[in-house]
Design an enzyme around this catalytic site. Structure first.
Site, PDB file in Angstrom:
ATOM      1  N   GLY A 171      24.128  43.394  30.425  1.00  0.00           N
ATOM      2  CA  GLY A 171      23.167  44.473  30.162  1.00  0.00           C
ATOM      3  C   GLY A 171      21.885  43.869  29.607  1.00  0.00           C
ATOM      4  O   GLY A 171      20.919  43.607  30.325  1.00  0.00           O
ATOM      5  N   TYR A 176      18.361  48.664  24.992  1.00  0.00           N
ATOM      6  CA  TYR A 176      18.843  49.409  23.825  1.00  0.00           C
ATOM      7  C   TYR A 176      17.698  49.957  22.975  1.00  0.00           C
ATOM      8  O   TYR A 176      17.801  50.013  21.756  1.00  0.00           O
ATOM      9  CB  TYR A 176      19.794  48.548  22.981  1.00  0.00           C
ATOM     10  CG  TYR A 176      20.983  48.043  23.765  1.00  0.00           C
ATOM     11  CD1 TYR A 176      21.930  48.936  24.266  1.00  0.00           C
ATOM     12  CD2 TYR A 176      21.163  46.689  24.040  1.00  0.00           C
ATOM     13  CE1 TYR A 176      23.018  48.498  25.004  1.00  0.00           C
ATOM     14  CE2 TYR A 176      22.242  46.236  24.780  1.00  0.00           C
ATOM     15  CZ  TYR A 176      23.168  47.153  25.263  1.00  0.00           C
ATOM     16  OH  TYR A 176      24.239  46.704  25.995  1.00  0.00           O
ATOM     17  N   CYS A 213      10.433  60.572   8.622  1.00  0.00           N
ATOM     18  CA  CYS A 213      10.666  60.756   7.190  1.00  0.00           C
ATOM     19  C   CYS A 213      11.993  60.155   6.755  1.00  0.00           C
ATOM     20  O   CYS A 213      12.945  60.886   6.438  1.00  0.00           O
ATOM     21  CB  CYS A 213      10.593  62.243   6.855  1.00  0.00           C
ATOM     22  SG  CYS A 213       8.974  62.866   7.268  1.00  0.00           S
TER      23      CYS A 213
HETATM   24  N1  LLP Z   1      30.412  45.769  29.051  1.00  0.00           N
HETATM   25  C1  LLP Z   1      30.911  46.528  28.067  1.00  0.00           C
HETATM   26  C2  LLP Z   1      32.274  47.036  28.164  1.00  0.00           C
HETATM   27  C3  LLP Z   1      30.120  46.810  26.940  1.00  0.00           C
HETATM   28  O1  LLP Z   1      30.621  47.534  25.948  1.00  0.00           O
HETATM   29  C4  LLP Z   1      28.796  46.309  26.862  1.00  0.00           C
HETATM   30  C5  LLP Z   1      27.940  46.601  25.717  1.00  0.00           C
HETATM   31  C6  LLP Z   1      28.314  45.546  27.934  1.00  0.00           C
HETATM   32  C7  LLP Z   1      29.154  45.284  29.016  1.00  0.00           C
HETATM   33  C8  LLP Z   1      26.918  44.982  27.980  1.00  0.00           C
HETATM   34  O2  LLP Z   1      26.680  44.105  26.943  1.00  0.00           O
HETATM   35  P1  LLP Z   1      25.297  43.289  26.885  1.00  0.00           P
HETATM   36  O3  LLP Z   1      25.268  42.332  28.062  1.00  0.00           O
HETATM   37  O4  LLP Z   1      24.203  44.266  26.927  1.00  0.00           O
HETATM   38  O5  LLP Z   1      25.373  42.580  25.577  1.00  0.00           O
HETATM   39  N2  LLP Z   1      23.189  48.773  20.998  1.00  0.00           N
HETATM   40  C9  LLP Z   1      23.515  47.409  20.672  1.00  0.00           C
HETATM   41  C10 LLP Z   1      24.349  46.747  21.754  1.00  0.00           C
HETATM   42  C11 LLP Z   1      25.620  47.486  22.070  1.00  0.00           C
HETATM   43  C12 LLP Z   1      26.404  46.865  23.191  1.00  0.00           C
HETATM   44  C13 LLP Z   1      27.560  47.715  23.569  1.00  0.00           C
HETATM   45  N3  LLP Z   1      28.311  47.244  24.684  1.00  0.00           N
HETATM   46  C14 LLP Z   1      22.224  46.645  20.389  1.00  0.00           C
HETATM   47  O6  LLP Z   1      21.160  47.227  20.492  1.00  0.00           O
HETATM   48  O7  LLP Z   1      22.263  45.483  20.044  1.00  0.00           O
END
Ligand code: LLP
Length: 430
Positions: A287, A385, A357
């Site tokens: 992601g 994100y 706020c």
């Molecule tokens: N696959 C699964 C099952 C996941 O839960 C996630 C992310 C991904 C793939 C993708 O992960 P990435 O390649 O984006 O690291 N909101 C948080 C990150 C939460 C990630 C949740 N799961 C932030 O802003 O750091």
């Protein structure tokens, strides 16, 4: 014209003649045209991040499933779909977005610990590629739903390998104390149970250990543990068609040095080859690493407010647009659109904060900036994100989004209006 030098970790963002540009376009022009706050994304940056994965897997069987939770804007999904990507989804809403963007349903994998029966039905009716099942009770429910529809659900079980990804506790997911996946020790039993259920068809196995991982060791450890399980499961007579390594690769926010996707995969594939699994069908779910550093959020300085203990730089973007600092004390670099900042202003150390706020509404702390009201700043690494986790808190309309492709820009989301925000509400009739 001076030679543009890209900002570290942001190959498509650079100062040209002192004006911060994304690809060939000055960001100040986009701010003028569309207003602020504004998210701006570079198409070339997304495609070059994807190319690093494609290079890493050259000659292998792989399906890249973009984890769309990172940025689910339709035009971003459309771009990845056109390049052959599938999608990792976590809700019925995300399924509908993929379909609206022209994604191929057979390349969808459905992750998440809390799929509802309605979401399962919708995904089965659409013909998605695989359900990544996260608990033994989910296996039972999914089988029941599939039998009632006269079909079988393709499944993979998400293994919790109990390795420490060494990232922020809120975004680590593969440790024993996390809610995700089936414990390593119970996985074989769970597969035997899955194989006995009439509504399921076992097709794969997966893990996802966390996010913003900047070290390859946790991946290598988790892969070893996964392959031990593959051996045991196949030894018990249950063939696994694909191996899914999740997502999680980090980006450079603040001098972080994650491996490049192709370098990481060279190491992982060497391990897979050495253990005799190199010719399998692989899946990955990146992601952040595909979109994070492709995006910026432009914001305008509203006020500067000197204080006894702190100086505040109050901007028009806030925690509802950029929630990561408030949620994870995350660092996002903040740079002026004019190189060096405002020549008429003295450099000061500021906390950059929004109008919401809440004391938690900060975007950056202790930043050296030379700014005056009316100046514009870019908050970097805002492609992942940020918009996707945005909210309407304080009845703030969501920003517009622009996708830049060379010297062309496309408005891919209009700025919300306040009436959009209360469209579903009604007054009580007297
Ligand atoms: N696959 C699964 C099952 C996941 O839960 C996630 C992310 C991904 C793939 C993708 O992960 P990435 O390649 O984006 O690291 N909101 C948080 C990150 C939460 C990630 C949740 N799961 C932030 O802003 O750091």
């Amino acid at each position: 014209m001076t030679t543009p030098s890209p900002l570290p970790g942001h190959p498509h963002i650079a100062y040209r003649d002192d004006a911060l540009c994304i690809e060939s376009l000055p960001l100040a022009d986009l701010a003028r045209e569309h207003g602020t706050p504004l998210y701006v994304y570079s198409k070339a940056s997304m495609l070059s991040a994807l190319a690093a994965y494609q290079r890493g897997f050259a000659g292998r069987k792989v399906q890249i499933c973009y984890a769309m939770k990172a940025n689910s804007s339709l035009a971003v999904l459309q771009l990845f779909a056109q390049k052959g990507c599938g999608f990792d989804i976590v809700s019925g809403g995300e399924l509908q977005r993929v379909l609206a963007a022209g994604g191929d349903p057979r390349k969808i994998i459905f992750s998440g610990v809390g799929k509802t029966r309605a979401e399962m039905r919708e995904a089965l009716a659409t013909g998605i590629g695989c359900f990544n099942v996260e608990s033994e009770s989910e296996l039972d429910v999914l089988s029941e739903v599939a039998v009632a529809m006269g079909t079988r659900a393709p499944i993979s079980i998400r293994v919790n390998p109990n390795v420490d990804p060494k990232t922020h506790p809120y975004i680590s997911t593969g440790l024993k104390g996390n809610k995700f996946g089936v414990a390593h020790e119970r996985t074989l039993q769970a597969y035997q149970h899955a194989a006995s259920l009439p509504g399921l068809q076992v097709v794969g196995i997966d893990f996802h250990i966390g996010s913003q991982i900047t070290d390859d060791t946790p991946y290598l450890d988790a892969t070893d543990r996964l392959l031990d399980l593959v051996q045991a499961i196949e030894g018990a007579g249950i063939p696994l068609h694909h191996l899914d390594f999740g997502g999680g690769l980090g980006i450079n926010y603040n001098g972080d040095t994650p491996p490049e996707a192709d370098a990481l995969w060279a190491k992982l594939l060497a391990k897979l080859d050495a253990r005799g699994y190199g010719d399998r069908q692989f899946m990955i779910e990146p992601g952040r690493s595909l979109v994070g550093n492709a995006g910026v959020c432009l914001t305008e300085v509203l006020y500067v407010k000197p204080g006894e203990q702190k100086n505040f730089c109050i901007v028009d973007a806030a925690m509802n647009d950029l929630p990561r600092p408030a949620m994870y004390q995350a660092f996002h670099a903040i740079v002026p659109l004019q190189a060096g900042g405002n020549a008429a202003a003295q450099e000061q150390i500021y906390d950059v904060v929004g109008p919401v706020c809440e004391s938690g509404d900060w975007i950056g702390r202790d930043r050296a900036l030379a700014v005056q009201p009316g100046d514009q700043l870019a908050v970097l690494s805002a492609g992942a994100y940020c918009s996707a986790m945005g909210s309407n808190y304080n009845t703030r309309a969501r920003p517009a989004e622009v996708l830049v492709d060379g010297s062309a820009s496309h408005l891919i989301r209009s700025r919300e209006t306040v009436t959009d925000l209360f469209r579903c509400e009604q007054l009580v009739k007297a």
